[in-house]
Design a protein around this motif. Structure first.
Motif, short mmCIF file in Angstrom:
data_model
loop_
_atom_site.label_atom_id
_atom_site.label_comp_id
_atom_site.label_asym_id
_atom_site.label_seq_id
_atom_site.Cartn_x
_atom_site.Cartn_y
_atom_site.Cartn_z
N GLY A 187 0.62 -1.31 -0.15
CA GLY A 187 -0.14 0.22 -0.06
C GLY A 187 1.17 0.80 0.09
N MET A 188 0.33 2.71 0.43
CA MET A 188 1.04 3.66 -0.08
C MET A 188 1.82 3.55 1.43
SD MET A 188 -2.47 6.40 0.19
CE MET A 188 -2.11 7.50 -1.99
N VAL A 189 1.97 3.66 2.29
CA VAL A 189 2.88 3.31 3.92
C VAL A 189 3.96 2.82 2.76
CG1 VAL A 189 3.82 2.36 5.68
CG2 VAL A 189 1.10 3.55 5.72
N ASP A 190 3.62 1.85 2.52
CA ASP A 190 5.00 0.31 1.58
C ASP A 190 5.58 1.44 0.99
OD1 ASP A 190 4.21 -2.14 2.92
OD2 ASP A 190 2.58 -1.58 1.68
N CYS A 191 5.39 1.36 0.49
CA CYS A 191 5.97 2.50 -0.92
C CYS A 191 6.48 4.16 -0.26
CB CYS A 191 4.93 2.65 -1.94
SG CYS A 191 4.16 1.25 -3.13
N LEU A 192 5.76 4.04 0.49
CA LEU A 192 6.56 5.62 1.09
C LEU A 192 7.36 5.61 1.52
CD1 LEU A 192 5.66 8.40 2.11
CD2 LEU A 192 5.04 7.73 3.98
N GLN A 216 -5.01 7.53 5.86
CA GLN A 216 -4.62 8.05 7.61
C GLN A 216 -3.68 6.77 8.11
OE1 GLN A 216 -7.86 7.00 5.41
NE2 GLN A 216 -9.45 8.93 6.97
N ASP A 217 -3.25 5.96 7.04
CA ASP A 217 -2.35 4.78 7.80
C ASP A 217 -1.14 5.33 7.57
OD1 ASP A 217 -4.06 3.27 8.14
OD2 ASP A 217 -3.76 1.69 6.65
N VAL A 218 -0.91 6.21 6.21
CA VAL A 218 -0.05 7.44 6.49
C VAL A 218 0.79 7.80 7.16
CG1 VAL A 218 1.13 9.17 4.47
CG2 VAL A 218 0.50 7.17 3.58
N ALA A 219 -0.99 9.03 7.58
CA ALA A 219 -0.64 9.85 8.49
C ALA A 219 -0.25 9.37 9.69
CB ALA A 219 -3.01 10.85 8.50
N GLU A 220 -0.62 7.84 10.21
CA GLU A 220 0.35 7.74 11.34
C GLU A 220 1.52 7.20 11.27
OE1 GLU A 220 -1.59 3.76 14.24
OE2 GLU A 220 -2.82 4.50 12.74
N TYR A 221 2.03 6.45 10.08
CA TYR A 221 2.88 7.01 9.89
C TYR A 221 4.50 7.35 10.02
CZ TYR A 221 7.78 4.78 7.20
OH TYR A 221 8.70 5.12 6.94
N LEU A 222 4.07 8.67 9.64
CA LEU A 222 4.43 9.94 9.78
C LEU A 222 4.41 10.65 11.10
CD1 LEU A 222 3.57 11.37 6.45
CD2 LEU A 222 5.99 10.47 6.70
N GLN A 223 3.38 10.25 11.73
CA GLN A 223 3.53 11.22 13.08
C GLN A 223 4.70 11.06 13.77
OE1 GLN A 223 1.35 13.01 14.11
NE2 GLN A 223 0.00 13.31 12.90
N GLY A 224 5.59 11.83 14.63
CA GLY A 224 6.82 11.67 15.35
C GLY A 224 7.37 11.24 14.62
N LEU A 267 -3.82 14.45 7.19
CA LEU A 267 -2.23 14.63 7.12
C LEU A 267 -1.74 16.05 6.80
CD1 LEU A 267 -3.34 12.54 2.78
CD2 LEU A 267 -1.32 11.76 4.00
N GLU A 268 -2.45 16.28 6.99
CA GLU A 268 -1.87 17.92 6.81
C GLU A 268 -1.52 17.57 8.46
OE1 GLU A 268 -3.58 21.21 4.75
OE2 GLU A 268 -5.50 20.22 5.76
N LYS A 269 -1.96 17.45 9.46
CA LYS A 269 -0.96 16.95 10.41
C LYS A 269 0.11 16.58 10.38
CE LYS A 269 -2.76 15.51 15.68
NZ LYS A 269 -3.88 14.98 16.00
N ALA A 270 0.22 15.32 9.57
CA ALA A 270 1.17 14.43 9.96
C ALA A 270 2.39 15.75 9.46
CB ALA A 270 0.96 13.27 9.35
N GLY A 271 2.20 16.85 8.38
CA GLY A 271 3.05 17.88 7.55
C GLY A 271 3.11 17.95 6.07
N VAL A 272 2.02 16.78 5.86
CA VAL A 272 2.40 16.62 4.20
C VAL A 272 1.52 17.81 4.09
CG1 VAL A 272 0.97 15.41 2.50
CG2 VAL A 272 1.91 14.17 4.40
N ARG A 273 2.28 18.64 2.46
CA ARG A 273 1.47 19.66 2.04
C ARG A 273 0.32 19.11 1.25
NH1 ARG A 273 5.11 23.97 -0.61
NH2 ARG A 273 5.98 24.19 1.28
N ILE A 274 -0.24 19.31 0.94
CA ILE A 274 -1.50 19.30 -0.07
C ILE A 274 -1.73 20.19 -0.92
CG2 ILE A 274 -4.06 19.09 0.28
CD1 ILE A 274 -2.92 17.69 2.63
N ALA A 275 -2.17 19.32 -2.50
CA ALA A 275 -2.51 20.00 -3.68
C ALA A 275 -4.62 20.82 -3.19
CB ALA A 275 -2.34 19.25 -4.62
N ARG A 276 -4.93 21.32 -3.52
CA ARG A 276 -6.59 21.43 -2.98
C ARG A 276 -6.77 21.22 -4.03
NH1 ARG A 276 -6.34 21.23 1.96
NH2 ARG A 276 -5.01 22.37 2.75
#
Length: 293
Positions: A187-192, A216-224, A267-276
């Motif tokens: 999934g996304m987390v594995d590729c990230l 949401q899994d990506v966001a959790e992975y990036l937290q911290g 994603l935003e909370k985890a520091g990811v920049r969002i393309a609107r």
């Protein structure tokens, strides 16, 4: 440097002798991918596209050194083809087949446990490392060698974003379509994780959509975690009606879960920049790469 594939990737195609397998295998070969064999039970010993055809994956891999498989097998038989490749210890499987029954994919996931195989898909457009290797059905016309890793749940948006990234003169290190079905391989987390470890990937783009919890899994992975590379995300489906499947099996929101807004917020909370907007993904990535002091 690409992820998942490289210049030593040797591909066999399960279902190569069918129309879709023939067409897309030819495209891969024209692109420069090293395709070494086809597998179609009952047609072993024949030749197709000037390549040997085998009855089994195990024999094809043993005689040709294949280390990747692309699956163009109808939905009812697709799980069996994936499991055969897993049991033959093929390191990488790209499953293009759509509408594989969910219960069949549960069996595939069980077979993957403890194996040495990475599965991309099913319902995946494939993997493209520009100038290196293409496995699957991904469009190649706009792809350019570069430093941006792209992982996507949406096939149509992938082509658009690749074109934008190339237009920004950034290019791609690898583009991976993880597949749109709710039960799939990596999934996304594995590729990230792979892109973050790749020294030749300078930025990462995530193309998400409604349904499931990959974002949401990506966001959790990036937290911290310390953000070592800029990550840009676009999540499609902002105006999709709830509790209605939009397109493929994974694009479904239920009881307030899997909606665009919750994914973007995480994603935003985890520091990811969002393309609107979808047309701003390339420009947002370009801006994200500009150092701030």
């Amino acid at each position: 440097m690409a992820i998942l594939v490289d210049r030593d990737t040797r591909v066999l195609c399960q279902g190569m002798t069918g129309w879709a397998g023939t067409h897309h295998t030819s495209r891969m070969m024209e692109y420069g991918t090293s395709v070494v064999a086809g597998v179609t039970p009952g047609k072993g010993g024949r030749s197709h596209l000037n390549l040997p055809v085998y009855d089994t994956v195990a024999k094809a891999a043993a005689e040709t050194g294949a280390n990747a498989s692309m699956i163009f097998v109808p939905p009812a038989q697709a799980a069996g083809a994936m499991i055969e490749a897993i049991e033959a210890e093929i390191p990488l499987i790209v499953a293009v087949t759509e509408r594989v029954p969910a219960l069949d994919m549960v069996r595939v996931r069980q077979a993957l446990n403890g194996s040495r195989t990475r599965l991309v898909g099913p319902n995946s457009q494939g993997i493209l490392a520009p100038g290196v290797c293409m496995i699957g059905v991904m469009a190649t016309g706009s792809a350019r060698e570069g430093s941006i890793g792209i992982v996507s749940r949406s096939a149509s948006l992938t082509s658009e974003v690749v074109a934008q990234v190339s237009a920004e003169k950034l290019g791609q290190s690898t583009t991976v379509g993880v597949g749109g079905d709710p039960i799939h391989g990596i999934g996304m987390v594995d590729c990230l994780d792979l892109f973050l470890a790749d020294p030749e990937t300078d930025g990462i783009i995530l193309i998400g959509e409604i349904g499931g919890s990959e974002e949401q899994d990506v966001a959790e992975y990036l937290q911290g975690r310390k953000m070592t590379k800029p990550i840009v995300a676009f999540v499609a489906g902002q105006h999709a009606p709830p509790e209605r499947r939009m397109g493929h099996a994974g694009t479904l929101t239920l009881y307030g879960r899997g909606d665009t807004n919750s994914k973007i917020a995480a994603l935003e909370k985890a520091g990811v920049r969002i393309a609107r907007s979808a047309h701003l993904v390339g420009a947002t990535m370009r801006q994200a790469l500009i150092p701030t002091h």
